[in-house]
Design an enzyme around this catalytic site. Structure first.
Site, mmCIF file in Angstrom:
data_model
loop_
_atom_site.group_PDB
_atom_site.id
_atom_site.type_symbol
_atom_site.label_atom_id
_atom_site.label_comp_id
_atom_site.label_asym_id
_atom_site.label_seq_id
_atom_site.Cartn_x
_atom_site.Cartn_y
_atom_site.Cartn_z
ATOM 1 N N LYS A 52 0.774 -1.236 0.000
ATOM 2 C CA LYS A 52 0.000 0.000 0.000
ATOM 3 C C LYS A 52 0.814 1.299 0.000
ATOM 4 O O LYS A 52 0.400 2.290 -0.626
ATOM 5 C CB LYS A 52 -0.970 -0.004 1.179
ATOM 6 C CG LYS A 52 -2.149 -0.947 1.019
ATOM 7 C CD LYS A 52 -3.112 -0.458 -0.052
ATOM 8 C CE LYS A 52 -4.401 -1.271 -0.058
ATOM 9 N NZ LYS A 52 -5.360 -0.784 -1.067
ATOM 10 N N SER A 303 0.505 -9.960 -1.103
ATOM 11 C CA SER A 303 0.259 -8.519 -1.048
ATOM 12 C C SER A 303 0.419 -7.900 0.330
ATOM 13 O O SER A 303 0.583 -6.693 0.442
ATOM 14 C CB SER A 303 -1.141 -8.204 -1.584
ATOM 15 O OG SER A 303 -2.129 -8.898 -0.850
#
Length: 401
Positions: A52, A303
């Site tokens: 992110k 992720s």
């Protein structure tokens, strides 16, 4: 394409001083099961524990001095919150993050530690996002959306650039899919460099808005979601990533909750990597979809790795059960000396390891002179569980099927 090669190159220059070039780790276990060389792109080892900050930092770094002075605001249950908080603090900008009341305590604490003001608002992320929009309108703070902005997608595209650089022979890339920012960015970067590479998005089946949206040709909102993969539990794809994904991604598949928990367990045991449920979906697809088309060397993107330790305990247990490594059975035994020990000796002889025993004289449907024993066991897999049940049937503890 909305996201151009020039914009991606600029993003690489902007992010190079502050982002980690995350490692690529080979997985022998997955390679053996898939018949292809499988490598793991470890964004769980990125700053703040997920991909992110790539998009968040690029987005915030591009604000004008006037915008920076008003600060930034975001809404997130965890990873985006931490990415925005870290990025804003690193750039010397004030940040406020709205999080659901039920957000995990470790993620709330980490977001505050990175320098953001945290406000708990709403039961679900949609309510938190509404509050963030209101705050942005009232104060002029810049809203940093988790996925629906070109700068966010461009920042995430740098993951795709690294994959191409680190795996020159890559033929297939699998990417976790929620709002679509990561998949859109990775697909764009890869298709610009290697258009023949297959790019596959992976969603949790219990929060899968993308299949219906792609069929409809536009983002469609889900009515309900129920998945352990909270990092990709997004009710509706973003408009910006939808344009990229629908044009560039070769396939979107979904995975079950059992597959996600088994993937997390495999990563923990075999790769020695702590990965959150959302971050493990690409691996789950390799484990669950045996007919998935894979070309050449395979890259599965991990992720994120921000998982509550308590949740990790529950998911690990779920993964053990799904993999046939954990079994609970309830049987009735004679309520006399030696009744329990006879059962335990049978289980020992079958090679099962007893984890827990519950002994009850008040359970339902007990005959006089019986006691119910519930035993939790560690087992070696589905075949071992079948053998155990057969032994219990032969000994009269369970009814035959």
């Amino acid at each position: 394409m909305v996201i151009t090669e020039e914009r991606i190159e600029q993003a690489l220059r902007t992010l190079a001083p502050v982002m980690r070039r995350t490692p690529m780790v080979a997985s022998r276990a997955l390679s053996d099961s898939c018949g292809h060389d499988v490598w793991l792109k470890c964004e769980n080892l990125q700053r703040t524990g997920s991909f992110k900050p790539r998009g968040a930092y690029l987005r915030i770094a591009g604000l004008s001095d006037e915008q920076r002075a008003r600060g930034v605001v975001a809404a997130s249950a965890g990873n985006h919150a931490q990415g925005v908080a870290w990025s804003a603090t690193t750039l010397g900008i004030a940040s406020r993050v709205y999080m659901p009341i039920g957000a995990s305590l470790p993620k709330i604490a980490a977001t505050r530690a990175y320098g953001a003001e945290v406000v708990l608002e709403g039961e679900y992320i949609d309510e938190s996002l509404t509050a963030a929009h209101v705050y942005a309108e009232e104060t002029g703070a810049e809203l940093i959306h988790p996925f629906d902005h070109e700068d966010i997608v461009t920042g995430q595209a740098t993951v795709g650039v690294e994959i191409c650089d680190q795996m020159p022979a890559v033929g297939t890339v699998l990417v976790p899919l929620g709002g679509g920012g990561l998949l859109a960015g990775v697909a764009t970067a890869i298709k610009l460099r290697r258009p023949e590479v297959r790019v596959i998005g992976v969603q949790a089946a219990e929060a899968a808005a993308w299949p219906a949206s792609l069929d409809a040709g536009a983002p469609v909102k889900l009515a309900t979601m129920n998945t352990m993969a909270d990092g990709i539990a997004v009710a509706m794809p973003g408009a910006v990533p939808f344009a990229q994904v629908s044009e560039l991604v070769d396939e979107v598949v979904t995975v079950s909750e059992d597959a996600i928990s088994r993937a997390l367990l495999l990563l923990l045991e075999r790769a020695k990597l702590i990965v959150e449920p959302a971050g493990a979906t690409a691996v789950a697809a390799l484990m669950e979809h045996t007919d998935l088309r894979l070309d050449g060397q395979v890259c599965a993107v991990l992720s994120g790795g921000n998982v509550d330790p308590l949740l990790l305990t529950h998911i690990t247990t779920h993964g053990l059960q799904a993999a046939g490594r954990y079994l609970t059975v309830s049987v009735n035994v004679p309520d006399r000396p030696g009744g329990l020990s006879a059962l335990l000796e049978l289980l020992r002889d079958q090679g099962a390891s007893v984890v827990d025993v519950i002994h009850s004289r008040v359970a339902g449907e007990l005959r006089l002179g019986e006691v119910q024993v519930t035993v939790s066991l560690e087992t070696r897999g589905p075949e071992h569980q079948v053998a155990l049940r057969r032994a219990l049937v032969d000994a009269g503890y369970l009814a035959g099927e």
